[in-house]
Design an enzyme around this catalytic site. Sequence first.
Site, PDB file in Angstrom:
ATOM      1  N   HIS A 133      32.777  -7.051  -3.444  1.00 17.63           N
ATOM      2  CA  HIS A 133      31.794  -8.020  -2.678  1.00 17.63           C
ATOM      3  C   HIS A 133      30.784  -8.654  -3.207  1.00 17.63           C
ATOM      4  O   HIS A 133      29.446  -9.353  -3.220  1.00 17.63           O
ATOM      5  CB  HIS A 133      30.057  -7.123  -2.320  1.00 17.63           C
ATOM      6  CG  HIS A 133      31.102  -5.641  -0.772  1.00 17.63           C
ATOM      7  ND1 HIS A 133      30.527  -4.986  -0.993  1.00 17.63           N
ATOM      8  CD2 HIS A 133      31.670  -5.874  -0.275  1.00 17.63           C
ATOM      9  CE1 HIS A 133      31.096  -4.599   0.112  1.00 17.63           C
ATOM     10  NE2 HIS A 133      32.131  -4.869   0.827  1.00 17.63           N
ATOM     11  N   GLY A 202      28.387   7.604  -4.180  1.00 12.64           N
ATOM     12  CA  GLY A 202      27.704   7.471  -3.794  1.00 12.64           C
ATOM     13  C   GLY A 202      27.539   6.072  -3.214  1.00 12.64           C
ATOM     14  O   GLY A 202      26.705   5.084  -3.133  1.00 12.64           O
TER      15      GLY A 202
END
Length: 257
Positions: A133, A202
């Site tokens: 990203h 996570g």
Amino acid sequence: MSVSTKRCVSVADEALRSQVRQWIAEAPRIAVLTGAGMSAESGVPTFRDALTGLWARFNPEELATETAFRAHPQRVWAWYAHRRAALVQVAPNAGHLALAGFALRHPGRLTLITQNVDDLHQRAGLVDTIALHGSLLDDRWLDPPRTCCHIEPIQDGEPPSCPVCGNLRRPSVVWFGESLPSAALAAAEAAAHDCDLMLVVGTSGVVYPAAGLAFTAHQHGARVAIINPEPSDLDPVADVCLRELAAQSLPPLLETS
């Protein structure tokens, strides 16, 4: 590998931990996919958690799209400046450091893929991190750069711009409606396809195409181990789930290998 949500435990299980340690020791190629939960352990606000204070009245679409930036470049730039300033207060946690240490001890075995934009993996030492990203700390040109578009000299401002054509600098992150960087996605897909073990750390597994990498690894015969304190959408493809925080779980898993 069998689908094994029944092996996703809500408390620490030393037998499962030992199993994952053994897989790590044996796997020639390991891919690691990390998400926002890992950064949250260092104190990095999640995307929506950053919408506080003066920014609480805005929707994400008002601050994280190309359309929003073109309409209100100063507003969007200021929000990213606010987020960048928050990163000064945080540091890589024990999970980041354990991954970087393993990669240093075992060159070529571990590929780190992250959905996070905070550069904490890179600051821990994993300079080859595949950042799906982008990076919150970097900028790029809003429009395709012309021959006049150079970093030096640049017109100061919020945001800065090319002094000749006015092309704006924008945060080098993936906004809503944008595709992931093609080179980063291709590298991540290749790592997922070729790995013998994938650690998913996570992440809730709801953001695609990143979440699809776990399915790719599973479909091509890799073991998948999920490290997350809460259930995730990727649990159905997991061989083992450890309901632990990254900073708690990764050091004992990796530092003995």
